[in-house]
Design a protein around this motif. Structure first.
Motif, PDB file in Angstrom:
ATOM      1  N   UNK A 285     -21.873 109.979 -33.083  1.00  0.00           N
ATOM      2  CA  UNK A 285     -20.710 109.227 -33.536  1.00  0.00           C
ATOM      3  C   UNK A 285     -19.481 109.877 -32.904  1.00  0.00           C
ATOM      4  N   UNK A 286     -18.329 109.313 -33.157  1.00  0.00           N
ATOM      5  CA  UNK A 286     -17.104 109.801 -32.541  1.00  0.00           C
ATOM      6  C   UNK A 286     -16.900 111.283 -32.843  1.00  0.00           C
ATOM      7  N   UNK A 287     -16.500 112.028 -31.805  1.00  0.00           N
ATOM      8  CA  UNK A 287     -16.290 113.466 -31.935  1.00  0.00           C
ATOM      9  C   UNK A 287     -15.217 113.905 -30.950  1.00  0.00           C
ATOM     10  N   UNK A 288     -14.603 115.041 -31.210  1.00  0.00           N
ATOM     11  CA  UNK A 288     -13.638 115.602 -30.269  1.00  0.00           C
ATOM     12  C   UNK A 288     -14.383 116.026 -29.006  1.00  0.00           C
ATOM     13  N   UNK A 289     -13.704 115.931 -27.870  1.00  0.00           N
ATOM     14  CA  UNK A 289     -14.308 116.344 -26.605  1.00  0.00           C
ATOM     15  C   UNK A 289     -14.592 117.837 -26.638  1.00  0.00           C
ATOM     16  N   UNK A 290     -15.702 118.222 -26.027  1.00  0.00           N
ATOM     17  CA  UNK A 290     -16.044 119.634 -25.939  1.00  0.00           C
ATOM     18  C   UNK A 290     -17.539 119.863 -26.038  1.00  0.00           C
ATOM     19  N   UNK A 291     -17.929 121.114 -25.805  1.00  0.00           N
ATOM     20  CA  UNK A 291     -19.318 121.538 -25.844  1.00  0.00           C
ATOM     21  C   UNK A 291     -19.686 121.932 -27.271  1.00  0.00           C
ATOM     22  N   UNK A 292     -20.817 121.417 -27.788  1.00  0.00           N
ATOM     23  CA  UNK A 292     -21.233 121.702 -29.156  1.00  0.00           C
ATOM     24  C   UNK A 292     -22.686 122.150 -29.180  1.00  0.00           C
TER      25      UNK A 292
ATOM     26  N   UNK B   1     -24.718 120.109 -26.261  1.00  0.00           N
ATOM     27  CA  UNK B   1     -24.374 118.770 -25.817  1.00  0.00           C
ATOM     28  C   UNK B   1     -22.872 118.747 -25.592  1.00  0.00           C
ATOM     29  N   UNK B   2     -22.443 118.038 -24.559  1.00  0.00           N
ATOM     30  CA  UNK B   2     -21.011 117.970 -24.275  1.00  0.00           C
ATOM     31  C   UNK B   2     -20.478 116.573 -24.550  1.00  0.00           C
ATOM     32  N   UNK B   3     -19.487 116.510 -25.453  1.00  0.00           N
ATOM     33  CA  UNK B   3     -18.765 115.257 -25.691  1.00  0.00           C
ATOM     34  C   UNK B   3     -17.636 115.202 -24.669  1.00  0.00           C
ATOM     35  N   UNK B   4     -17.570 114.116 -23.904  1.00  0.00           N
ATOM     36  CA  UNK B   4     -16.535 113.982 -22.877  1.00  0.00           C
ATOM     37  C   UNK B   4     -15.668 112.763 -23.161  1.00  0.00           C
ATOM     38  N   UNK B   5     -14.387 112.902 -22.873  1.00  0.00           N
ATOM     39  CA  UNK B   5     -13.466 111.771 -22.994  1.00  0.00           C
ATOM     40  C   UNK B   5     -13.576 110.936 -21.738  1.00  0.00           C
TER      41      UNK B   5
END
Length: 195
Positions: free
Chosen positions: A154-161, A179-183
């Motif tokens: 689901x929606x998340x701030x960009x960055x590595x988690x 996992x990396x969330x990217x904009x």
């Protein structure tokens, strides 16, 4: 002194890793404060200290187990005579995540992520206890096999988690899977018009 008969109706969660340490809420009746209050998860004598939350609930940490399988959880007020309610608790193999695919996805969410590892459980999914967690946000997981599961982000701030898995909704794996969330930004579109 004679204690009133203890009755156990359920245990939450109903499963945990063989390493033990899962905080269990044992629900039932006739629980009272006692310096010798104990939980037992099998006939071999593995016990853990317990504390009374109310007359209908005690808490204890599951002791470690030598293997996977179903055990009966019982409670004793004096550390000697135990209840005989027959409520079951399941020890599962420790769960671990070794990698994820894809390794990145849109911060807006909606990316199906396959977690690869070990100890995933179809039984845990059937009970609604199969979860994955991206940093501190948990998502229900879909079982694929004992070594694969899928979670939708689901929606998340960009960055590595960090990415973790649980087969009881409480105890999450630890490891190096990320996992990396990217904009996603569209800076131009070609062609700008069509036929």
């Amino acid at each position: 002194y004679v204690h009133e008969r203890i009755f156990i109706s359920s245990v939450v969660p109903s499963s945990g890793p063989v390493s033990g340490g899962t905080r269990l809420s044992v629900l039932g009746a006739s629980f009272r404060e006692s310096a010798t209050l104990r939980c037992r998860l099998d006939e071999s004598g593995s016990t853990a200290a317990a504390r009374v939350v109310s007359s209908n609930q005690v808490e204890c940490a599951a002791p470690s187990s030598s293997g996977v399988g179903v055990r009966q959880i019982e409670v004793s007020m004096n550390g000697q005579q135990y209840s005989s309610s027959g409520v079951e608790y399941t020890y599962r193999a420790a769960v671990g995540v070794s990698s994820v695919w894809p390794s990145r996805g849109a911060a807006e969410g909606g990316t199906p992520v396959t977690l690869l590892g070990s100890g995933f459980s179809a039984a845990a999914e059937a009970l609604g206890e199969l979860w994955c967690r991206f940093n501190s946000t948990a998502y229900r997981a879909s079982y694929v096999s004992d070594s694969a599961a899928v979670c939708n982000t689901t929606q998340s701030a960009a960055g590595l988690v960090s990415v973790e898995m649980s087969t009881n909704g409480r105890d999450f794996s630890s490891g190096d899977a990320q996992f990396e969330f990217v904009s996603v930004t569209v800076s131009s579109l070609t062609p700008w018009s069509g036929p």
